[in-house]
Design an enzyme around this catalytic site. Structure first.
Site, PDB file in Angstrom:
ATOM      1  N   THR A   1       0.860  -1.185   0.000  1.00 57.66           N
ATOM      2  CA  THR A   1       0.000   0.000   0.000  1.00 57.66           C
ATOM      3  C   THR A   1       0.893   1.231   0.000  1.00 57.66           C
ATOM      4  O   THR A   1       1.628   1.473   0.965  1.00 57.66           O
ATOM      5  CB  THR A   1      -0.918   0.017   1.232  1.00 57.66           C
ATOM      6  OG1 THR A   1      -1.752  -1.148   1.190  1.00 57.66           O
ATOM      7  CG2 THR A   1      -1.789   1.262   1.257  1.00 57.66           C
TER       8      THR A   1
ATOM      9  N   LYS B   1      -7.638   1.273  -2.122  1.00 58.25           N
ATOM     10  CA  LYS B   1      -7.142   0.783  -0.838  1.00 58.25           C
ATOM     11  C   LYS B   1      -7.235   1.869   0.229  1.00 58.25           C
ATOM     12  O   LYS B   1      -7.589   1.584   1.379  1.00 58.25           O
ATOM     13  CB  LYS B   1      -5.692   0.302  -0.984  1.00 58.25           C
ATOM     14  CG  LYS B   1      -5.008  -0.082   0.334  1.00 58.25           C
ATOM     15  CD  LYS B   1      -5.589  -1.324   0.995  1.00 58.25           C
ATOM     16  CE  LYS B   1      -5.007  -1.579   2.377  1.00 58.25           C
ATOM     17  NZ  LYS B   1      -3.714  -2.249   2.383  1.00 58.25           N
TER      18      LYS B   1
ATOM     19  N   LYS C   1       0.671   4.304   8.854  1.00 61.34           N
ATOM     20  CA  LYS C   1       1.267   4.650   7.555  1.00 61.34           C
ATOM     21  C   LYS C   1       0.176   4.885   6.523  1.00 61.34           C
ATOM     22  O   LYS C   1       0.199   5.869   5.774  1.00 61.34           O
ATOM     23  CB  LYS C   1       2.199   3.506   7.120  1.00 61.34           C
ATOM     24  CG  LYS C   1       3.016   3.763   5.890  1.00 61.34           C
ATOM     25  CD  LYS C   1       2.510   3.074   4.643  1.00 61.34           C
ATOM     26  CE  LYS C   1       2.353   1.575   4.819  1.00 61.34           C
ATOM     27  NZ  LYS C   1       1.813   0.952   3.574  1.00 61.34           N
TER      28      LYS C   1
END
Lengths: 297, 297
Positions: B97, B172, B240
């Site tokens: 990701t 995502k 993150k």
């Protein structure tokens, strides 16, 4: 011959719930403050009366489905209220969402008349009421709960005794923390998606099978991107429930920062006169903040 | 004889994903920065090499599963990177990701070498990786996506082409807005429930069948109340992703008030050194705020 049922409160939820009780074969006596709203149910074979007291006279189990704590207090304890004529060993089932504290106080007063009370608020909104698939969260004594099960089964699935008097209402408030904050997640995500140029149908399809999945996304997210803001559950009623949560959080002395934020965002919708829209209208607030519409193509 | 697969990044997710590729019969060449972490996969029949470039030499399809944008840039564009030896018409599939912007830039550079790139981040965490049920959100060209489907099917379910290059990553991030805010809903609700004296097992059972239902509640809520904070997906990795969301929101010029709040709350967990715990640890923050533990009886 099952128990004779009384039903008080023929609103958006009450009418389909009554229809499911009649379909299940229960004899039904109904009362509504606005008498004209009773006609639809009277035509299907229910008996209409003009006070909550008369409902109590005719019924072994009295179901209440009104808006807020004062409304329940009024039909139970007010003039010509249930308590004036409640039968020994009968059950009053309050399916409204109200304060757990008020619930416990009403239950005690009914107990003094040798009647029983269950608090049994529901989740699933209009669609769940129509299809007879409401989630029902029940507080009260186990033997009283067991007597009421056939009645609950006419209106819902997922019927759980969650604890003593008041715990059905408490569970409903927990349910509403989940429901409102998950809807908020859906609204923030869909508007982000729209601004990022994503195809919203494809997006929902892509994320609905995994860790992001929720009833709110699959049901209300899908409606919102079609521009369908009709109510399964109205903004103004959600706001009433969020106020009950904030009130109980104060009593419990705990912070609910996220629910508090969602309550504030919903306030903007009410200020715009959108209190009668469905809770998926929260998407509109994020659309305003982002300056983009989140609609499927 | 299917395509020869290369795999870069044997972390918590990479190892079970490699095992599923081997189980599906693919020939596998692997590389990891820390070489000792390769042993488990080499024992199962994969070939090990010492640079991403060597992976590219041996493979028709190179899968990358590392942490963040700079890590992907490093294995593709850095010294002895994939780009030094990428085969004509081969496919680089980045399942990490990372930033959609960085993705698009890397894809362009691979295109100049007549190779293709798909961005294909996943959701479902360690448990999804082990069971081969990852949700995979793919950005890129349709014919390239079609070529990669058998490879995706070895690792996941719910495999969706969501749009052109970068749109897998964007989807995502949308997924992570949903996941993190829904987890936050669960945390606030469960701690409210605990403080209100509810039985938490019964509560989850009562509300899981209806409008409050979500993957986060059924899976992570259930783990949290058992005191199981082991990671399906680590707090530090969620943070993150949340940083990537906030970064993209700035680029898109939209506010994400709820995700921003959740990011702040997760910061407290990181400050306590709980970055390696699972995302359900968010419950701990609410427990602190409320002064109560949310555990089943």
């Amino acid at each position: 011959m099952g128990p004779k049922i009384g039903f008080i409160g023929l609103g958006i939820m009450g009418i389909p719930m009554c229809k499911n009780l009649l379909k299940a074969g229960f004899a039904l006596t109904v009362y509504n403050r606005t008498q004209s709203k009773m006609n639809e149910i009277l035509e299907e074979g229910a008996k209409g009366v003009s006070t909550p007291k008369e409902v109590a006279i005719s019924s072994d189990i009295v179901i209440i489905m009104v808006t807020d704590s004062p409304d329940v207090e009024d039909v139970v304890l007010g003039q010509n209220g249930i308590i004036d004529a409640v039968k020994k060993d009968s059950i009053v089932i309050d399916m409204s969402t109200i304060s757990p504290k008020v619930t416990k106080s009403i239950a005690k007063q009914l107990n003094q008349k040798q009647a029983h009370m269950l608090d049994a608020p529901v989740s699933g909104g209009l669609w769940g009421a129509i299809s007879g698939t409401l989630t029902i969260m029940v507080g009260g004594e186990e033997d009283i709960f067991n007597r009421a099960i056939p009645v609950f089964e006419a209106m819902g699935k997922n019927i759980t005794l969650t604890g003593p008097s008041g715990m059905g209402q408490t569970t409903k408030l927990i349910n509403q923390i989940l429901v409102s904050n998950t809807m908020n997640a859906v609204a923030e995500a869909l508007v982000f998606a729209a601004k990022a140029g994503a195809n919203l149908d494809t997006t929902i399809e892509a994320v609905s099978g995994g860790a992001a999945s929720s009833w709110q996304l699959s049901n209300l997210g899908t409606r919102a991107i079609k521009g369908d803001f009709s109510p399964g559950f109205m903004v103004k009623l959600q706001q009433k429930d969020l106020r009950l949560i904030l009130e109980m959080a104060r009593e419990l002395n705990i912070p609910v920062p996220s629910t508090s934020l969602v309550h504030q965002l919903y306030s903007s919708l009410e200020a715009e006169g959108r209190g009668d829209e469905g809770t998926q209208s929260l998407v509109r607030i994020y659309e305003k903040l982002a300056g983009v519409e989140a609609r499927s193509e």
